[in-house]
Write a protein that holds these residues in place. Structure first.
Motif, PDB file in Angstrom:
ATOM      1  N   ALA A 406       0.825  -1.210   0.000  1.00 61.18           N
ATOM      2  CA  ALA A 406       0.000   0.000   0.000  1.00 61.18           C
ATOM      3  C   ALA A 406       0.857   1.257   0.000  1.00 61.18           C
ATOM      4  CB  ALA A 406      -0.926  -0.006   1.218  1.00 61.18           C
ATOM      5  N   VAL A 441      -9.523   1.804   0.059  1.00 63.78           N
ATOM      6  CA  VAL A 441      -9.606   0.854   1.169  1.00 63.78           C
ATOM      7  C   VAL A 441      -9.070  -0.510   0.748  1.00 63.78           C
ATOM      8  CG1 VAL A 441     -11.170  -0.344   2.746  1.00 63.78           C
ATOM      9  CG2 VAL A 441     -11.499   2.072   2.282  1.00 63.78           C
ATOM     10  N   PHE A 442      -9.294  -0.899  -0.504  1.00 62.85           N
ATOM     11  CA  PHE A 442      -8.718  -2.161  -0.971  1.00 62.85           C
ATOM     12  C   PHE A 442      -7.199  -2.143  -0.827  1.00 62.85           C
ATOM     13  CE2 PHE A 442      -6.511  -4.465  -4.342  1.00 62.85           C
ATOM     14  CZ  PHE A 442      -6.944  -5.760  -4.086  1.00 62.85           C
ATOM     15  N   THR A 444      -5.210   0.108   1.024  1.00 60.08           N
ATOM     16  CA  THR A 444      -4.658   0.421   2.348  1.00 60.08           C
ATOM     17  C   THR A 444      -5.265  -0.394   3.482  1.00 60.08           C
ATOM     18  OG1 THR A 444      -6.276   2.178   2.814  1.00 60.08           O
ATOM     19  CG2 THR A 444      -4.305   2.797   1.577  1.00 60.08           C
ATOM     20  N   GLY A 445      -6.473  -0.934   3.269  1.00 55.32           N
ATOM     21  CA  GLY A 445      -7.155  -1.671   4.328  1.00 55.32           C
ATOM     22  C   GLY A 445      -7.846  -0.789   5.337  1.00 55.32           C
ATOM     23  N   SER A 450      -7.833   5.790   3.246  1.00 54.95           N
ATOM     24  CA  SER A 450      -8.421   6.098   1.944  1.00 54.95           C
ATOM     25  C   SER A 450      -8.905   7.545   1.894  1.00 54.95           C
ATOM     26  CB  SER A 450      -9.592   5.147   1.663  1.00 54.95           C
ATOM     27  OG  SER A 450     -10.251   5.492   0.465  1.00 54.95           O
ATOM     28  N   GLY A 483     -15.198  -1.781   0.297  1.00 55.14           N
ATOM     29  CA  GLY A 483     -13.904  -2.292  -0.122  1.00 55.14           C
ATOM     30  C   GLY A 483     -13.192  -3.017   0.999  1.00 55.14           C
ATOM     31  N   LYS A 484     -13.669  -2.797   2.210  1.00 53.59           N
ATOM     32  CA  LYS A 484     -13.019  -3.386   3.390  1.00 53.59           C
ATOM     33  C   LYS A 484     -13.047  -4.912   3.343  1.00 53.59           C
ATOM     34  CE  LYS A 484     -11.522  -2.675   7.777  1.00 53.59           C
ATOM     35  NZ  LYS A 484     -10.383  -1.824   8.160  1.00 53.59           N
ATOM     36  N   SER A 487     -10.214  -6.190   1.077  1.00 51.88           N
ATOM     37  CA  SER A 487      -8.850  -5.709   1.278  1.00 51.88           C
ATOM     38  C   SER A 487      -7.972  -6.868   1.763  1.00 51.88           C
ATOM     39  CB  SER A 487      -8.845  -4.594   2.312  1.00 51.88           C
ATOM     40  OG  SER A 487      -7.524  -4.261   2.669  1.00 51.88           O
ATOM     41  N   SER A 490      -7.557  -7.027   5.517  1.00 48.23           N
ATOM     42  CA  SER A 490      -8.756  -7.480   6.242  1.00 48.23           C
ATOM     43  C   SER A 490      -8.936  -8.980   6.092  1.00 48.23           C
ATOM     44  CB  SER A 490      -9.997  -6.762   5.704  1.00 48.23           C
ATOM     45  OG  SER A 490      -9.917  -5.372   5.911  1.00 48.23           O
TER      46      SER A 490
END
Length: 538
Positions: A406, A441-442, A444-445, A450, A483-484, A487, A490
Motif C-alpha cells: 500500500a 480501502v482495498f 490500504t485496508g 483512503s 472495499g473493506k 482488502s 482485512s
C-alpha cells in the motif's frame, strides 16, 4: 532534496493507468485464479510494484524501499498488534474452558445460526468497530463464531461482509474526522451525508447476510428478527450521525440492535432451528444450565474488553496515554522527501509508536484481566500468548507485506494515476466517486487512510463539475466501507481469526462479488444524490 511524484509517466493517462493497475490486478489474479496463499500473493505484488515505481515512475530506489519498509512497520504496529491481542483474548477464554459456557449460553438465547450471526457478526461487530476499529471487530467476531461451531469460511466471510455497515464511523468516527481535515468541509456535514446514505445499506445487510448463509426461503423464516436487527441499527445510525456527530453512531446503533433483538427473542422464536448441513443435532437449551454467576464469569473478558475499548476511545484518556508513552519519529531519508504532483506539499513520513493508547493495548489489558478473572496463572497466560504468536506468524507476514504494498503504491504516485483517471469522468464522476474510496480501502485496508489519500481529489473534482463536494467526499467514505471486505489486510485478519490461515483465496472468492454488488448500490445512490435527490444534502 526531494523527488516529485509523477502521475502520468507516459504522458498518456490511459497507458499510465494500464501500467498502474497491474499490481492491483496481480493481487486478484494471484488469489482468485492461482489460489496463492495470502503471504505469497502479497509479497509478490510488492515485488512487482517496486520496479514499476522505480523504472516507470522514476522513483529513487532508496525512497521506494524506504516506503515499503515504512508500510511494513505500520502493518506490524498497530494492525498486527490488534490482531494478536484480539486472538489472544479469544484463546484465553478457550483455554480456560469458559468458552464452552458461552456457547451453551448463546444456544439458550437461540441455537439458530442465522440469529447468532446477526447478534455477533452484525450487531456486536458494529459495536466493536465503533470503539476500537482497525481490524479488531473481524478478528474477535470471527473467532467467536468459529468457537460457536460455525463453518470457518462462513464465519470469516460473514464477519467481513457484516463489517461494512459500521466502518465509516469506526474507531470513534476517525474516518469522518480525517475527511474533514483533508477537505475543510465541516465534520458534521460529512457525518450527516454519510448518515443519509449508509443506513439504507445497514437496513438491508442483515437480510443479505442470512440469505447468503441459508437462502431466501430460510431468511423469510426469521424475517421479524432481520427487520428488528436491521431497522433498529439503521435508525440509530441515521439519528446519531445526523444529530450527535460521527463519534457514536456505531456504538449506539450496535448496542440498540443487540438489545432490540434480545427483547424480540424473549417473545418470538423461529418455527425451525437452522444449522449448517454438516452439524449434528444441537443440545437443547434446557439440557445444560448454568448459574448467572457462572455465565457472567465466562463473559467477563468480553465485558472487560467493552469497558477498556470505550475508555481507550475517550480523547482525554488517549491524550494522557500519549503524553507518557508516545514515541514519534520521522523516517530517515523518507520524511518530507516526496513532493505531491501539484508541487505545493511535501509528504510527511512519521512513524508513531503509541503503545499505551493503541486499541491493541486496550485489548491486551482486557486479556490480562481475563487471565486473572478466569482463574489462569501468569504462566498459563504467557504460554497462551506465545502460542498465539506462533499461530499468527503467517498472517503477520501477510499484513506487513500488504501494508508495504500500500505504501509503495501511494508514495510512488501509482494510486494518484488511478485517481486522475476516475476524476476525468466528468459529469459521471459522482458515480465513480465511491469507486475511488473502494480502491483506497482495498489498497490500504483502512477507510481512514483512503480518506486521507483521496478526499481532496473528491472535493476539487466535484467543485469543477458543479456538484456539492460533500456528496463526493461522503461517497469516498461510503464506497470505502464495501472495499473493506476484500482488502488483503482485512482478509488476512479474518483468515487468522477464522482458522483459515493459508486459505485467503477462498475468502476473497467468497466476498468479492458482494463487494461489487454493494459498490454498485452506493454508486447509484451517489449519482442520484448529485443530480436528482439534492434535497438530501445537508
Amino acid at each position: 532534496m526531494y523527488w516529485k511524484q509523477l502521475v502520468d509517466p507516459f504522458h498518456n493517462i490511459t497507458l499510465s493507468a494500464a501500467v498502474a493497475v497491474l499490481p492491483i490486478l496481480f493481487v486478484f489474479w494471484a488469489l482468485l485464479v492461482k489460489k496463492m496463499k495470502g503471504y505469497k500473493a502479497s509479497l509478490l505484488a510488492t515485488a512487482l510494484a517496486i520496479p514499476i515505481a522505480i523504472f516507470i515512475y522514476q522513483m529513487p530506489a532508496g525512497l521506494a524501499l524506504l516506503s515499503t519498509a515504512h508500510g511494513m512497520l505500520y502493518g506490524i504496529f498497530p494492525i498486527c498488534w490488534i490482531m494478536i491481542t484480539a486472538v489472544f483474548l479469544f484463546n484465553v477464554t478457550v483455554k480456560s474452558g469458559r468458552f464452552e459456557i458461552i456457547k451453551q449460553f448463546m444456544a439458550s438465547i437461540t441455537p439458530d445460526r442465522r440469529l447468532q450471526a446477526l447478534l455477533i457478526a452484525f450487531s456486536f461487530g458494529s459495536f466493536l468497530e465503533g470503539t476500537a476499529g482497525f481490524g479488531s471487530p473481524v478478528a474477535i467476531t470471527a473467532a467467536m463464531l468459529v468457537g460457536l461451531g460455525f463453518d470457518p469460511l462462513y464465519a470469516a466471510g460473514l464477519c467481513l461482509i457484516a463489517n461494512t455497515a459500521p466502518v465509516a464511523f469506526g474507531s470513534i468516527g476517525i474516518p469522518v474526522t480525517v475527511a474533514s481535515q483533508v477537505t475543510g468541509i465541516p465534520e458534521m456535514a460529512i457525518s450527516q451525508m454519510v448518515g443519509r446514505t449508509l443506513p439504507f445499506l445497514s437496513m438491508l445487510l442483515p437480510f443479505y447476510l442470512v440469505v447468503l448463509m441459508a437462502g431466501f426461503r430460510k431468511a423469510m423464516e426469521v424475517l421479524p428478527a432481520i427487520l428488528v436487527s436491521g431497522l433498529s441499527f439503521a435508525f440509530f445510525q441515521w439519528f446519531t450521525s445526523n444529530f450527535l456527530g460521527p463519534t457514536l453512531p456505531d456504538i449506539i446503533a450496535g448496542v440498540c440492535s443487540i438489545v432490540s433483538l434480545l427483547v424480540l427473542l424473549r417473545y418470538w422464536k423461529p418455527k425451525t432451528i437452522w444449522r449448517f448441513p454438516h452439524e449434528s443435532a444441537v443440545v437443547a437449551a434446557n439440557e445444560t444450565s448454568h448459574s448467572a454467576k457462572t455465565i457472567t464469569k465466562a463473559w467477563a473478558p468480553f465485558m472487560v474488553l467493552t469497558v477498556f475499548v470505550i475508555v481507550w476511545g475517550l480523547k482525554p484518556v488517549k491524550s494522557f496515554l500519549d503524553s507518557i508513552s508516545l514515541l514519534s519519529f520521522p523516517i530517515p531519508g523518507l520524511h518530507n522527501a516526496i513532493m505531491l504532483p501539484e508541487g505545493d506539499k511535501l509528504l510527511p513520513q512519521v512513524f508513531k509508536f503509541n503503545f499505551l493508547s493503541a486499541a491493541g493495548t486496550a485489548i491486551l489489558f482486557a486479556a490480562i484481566v481475563g487471565v486473572w478473572l478466569l482463574g489462569l496463572s501468569v504462566k498459563d497466560g504467557w504460554k497462551i500468548f506465545i502460542q498465539t504468536l506462533v499461530q499468527l506468524k503467517i498472517p503477520i507476514v501477510t499484513i506487513a507485506a500488504v501494508l508495504g504494498f500500500a505504501y509503495i503504491l501511494n508514495n510512488s504516485g501509482i494510486t494518484g494515476t488511478l485517481s486522475k483517471v476516475l476524476s476525468n469522468t466528468g459529469v459521471l464522476f459522482p458515480f465513480f466517486a465511491p469507486v475511488l474510496g473502494w480502491l483506497g480501502v482495498f489498497v490500504t485496508g483502512s477507510d481512514t487512510s483512503s480518506n486521507a489519500l483521496f478526499c481532496h481529489t473528491q472535493k476539487t473534482t466535484a467543485v469543477s463539475i458543479g456538484v456539492d463536494p460533500v456528496i463526493t467526499v461522503s461517497a469516498n467514505i461510503s464506497g470505502g466501507v464495501v472495499g473493506k471486505m476484500i482488502s488483503p489486510s482485512s482478509i488476512a485478519v479474518a483468515a487468522a481469526a477464522g482458522s483459515m490461515i493459508g486459505k485467503e483465496s477462498n475468502l476473497l472468492r467468497f466476498t468479492i462479488k458482494h463487494s461489487f454488488i454493494m459498490l454498485l448500490f452506493i454508486s447509484m445512490m451517489t449519482l442520484a444524490q448529485a443530480y436528482w435527490l439534492k434535497w438530501i444534502v445537508p
